[in-house]
Design an enzyme around this catalytic site. Structure first.
Site, mmCIF file in Angstrom:
data_model
loop_
_atom_site.group_PDB
_atom_site.id
_atom_site.type_symbol
_atom_site.label_atom_id
_atom_site.label_comp_id
_atom_site.label_asym_id
_atom_site.label_seq_id
_atom_site.Cartn_x
_atom_site.Cartn_y
_atom_site.Cartn_z
ATOM 1 N N LYS A 107 0.721 -1.302 -0.230
ATOM 2 C CA LYS A 107 0.322 -0.488 0.333
ATOM 3 C C LYS A 107 0.079 1.134 -0.245
ATOM 4 C CE LYS A 107 -4.531 -1.758 1.470
ATOM 5 N NZ LYS A 107 -5.441 -1.684 2.343
ATOM 6 N N LYS B 80 -6.536 -10.801 -8.548
ATOM 7 C CA LYS B 80 -7.153 -11.206 -7.054
ATOM 8 C C LYS B 80 -8.879 -10.248 -8.001
ATOM 9 C CE LYS B 80 -8.642 -10.819 -3.076
ATOM 10 N NZ LYS B 80 -8.875 -10.759 -1.414
ATOM 11 N N LYS C 184 -12.497 -4.649 -5.822
ATOM 12 C CA LYS C 184 -14.401 -3.003 -6.629
ATOM 13 C C LYS C 184 -13.111 -1.919 -7.389
ATOM 14 C CE LYS C 184 -14.204 -3.428 -0.872
ATOM 15 N NZ LYS C 184 -14.742 -3.943 -0.104
#
Ligand code: TRP
Length: 337
Positions: free
Chosen positions: A119, A201, A204
């Site tokens: 991240k 993966k 969203k």
């Protein structure tokens, strides 16, 4: 009269971030199993809104997404009469224990977290202390409720290991305060991949709308997305290496119908990918339709939702309150009364 001994059920706890509408991946990989566990276990599920703050959020969107995430949990069958369902920021003990645990978490440990590394590479202009300290807050979420089992995906395994280390460390200093939780890596938790790049993966936050199925997509949209799903240049519906796209579609189909890979191969032998994609799209649409309908019904009943999360917060505060009181006493914080 024979006295029946009431066995205490094991406590299950898990959380989901409100960073947008859930995908088919969240549903098949997590929420559907959460629902299935409600009878066997004492379950607590929450919307991890504090965790979402580690990445810059638009305030109005975050608020909307938190309410929607809560409604989606209910729409997907998490029953507030059976399980504890709440929103993390409604229970101040999370932030309190998060802080306390961060004082028992080492810089070196947090530096080794792969999610932090990923991240911070992705958000170079906002590598904030919260992003770094995310695992201490997650440990607090879990330890506050004395959870026995924590269903999480493989990407959270390292955080769970750290949670266990923290619990053991804290107990080692202060005596038995926390239950040391185990990860619960369900065999039924299908790992759903992107429909456009099946090596990634399903997410969203993918910029390509065709890459993911939202739990709220209309049937026609769902079927269209499956029609466009990336596959390969062969024709056989078979689960094997090198067929990532087909493997993913088979995983989804198997998760919904309960059929094995061999049964699916037999079912579509000689029928080609077109038929198979249609079948997958149709069963996904059928599975998601009642959830979408219940969601829109719930979203029209704000008073019900508000009452549900208010009650959830009240119960959660009671349970978490016992643990946080004990922790404060152990570490030597002066009580107010
Ligand atoms: N970190 C989890 C995720 O992103 C969400 C989460 C926060 C969580 N606190 C938790 C999951 C506690 C399980 C238990 O998926």
């Amino acid at each position: 009269m024979e006295q029946q001994r009431q066995e205490k059920k094991q406590v299950i706890l898990s959380g989901i971030q409100p960073t947008g509408v859930f995908t088919l991946g969240n549903y098949l990989g997590a929420v559907r199993n959460w629902r299935a566990m409600q009878d066997e276990f004492d379950c607590a599920y929450f919307v991890a809104d504090l965790h979402s703050l580690t990445v810059r959020q638009d305030p109005a969107e975050l608020k909307k997404h938190s309410l929607e995430a809560f409604a989606l949990l209910l729409a997907a069958g998490i029953d507030p009469e059976k399980s504890l369902v709440f929103i993390q920021s409604h229970v101040p003990a999370h932030a309190e224990l998060g802080w306390i645990l961060s004082c028992y978490t080492q810089f070196g440990e947090l530096s080794r977290m792969t999610q932090f590394k990923d991240k911070s590479a992705k958000h170079k202009d906002n590598i904030n202390a919260g992003l770094f300290d995310y695992p201490s807050l997650m440990a607090a979420d879990i330890l506050l409720y004395q959870a026995d089992l924590v269903p999480v995906g493989a990407d959270q395994r390292q955080h769970l290991e750290l949670t266990r280390d923290l619990a053991i460390r804290f107990n080692g200093i202060y005596g038995d305060v926390f239950k040391v939780p185990d990860g619960y890596y369900s065999k039924n938790g299908a790992r759903v991949m992107s429909l456009q790049d099946p090596t990634k993966k399903m997410s969203k936050s993918d910029t390509n709308q065709n890459a993911f199925i939202s739990i709220l997509d209309e049937p026609a949209v769902i079927i269209n997305k499956f029609k466009r799903a990336v596959t390969d240049s062969e024709t056989e519906v078979a689960f094997r290496e090198g067929k990532d796209g087909i493997n993913n579609l088979m995983t989804i189909y198997s998760a919904i119908t309960g059929k094995t890979m061999d049964e699916i191969t037999a079912e579509f032998s000689g029928r080609g990918y077109g038929d198979f994609k249609m079948a997958v799209g149709t069963c996904v649409a059928e599975t998601l339709t009642p959830i979408r309908e219940e969601f829109s019904h719930l979203m029209k009943d704000r008073a019900y939702l508000q009452e549900a999360y208010r009650k959830g917060a009240e119960t959660a505060a009671y349970v978490a309150g016992k643990t946080i009181a004990k922790v404060k006493k152990k570490v030597g914080l002066l009580p107010v009364k």
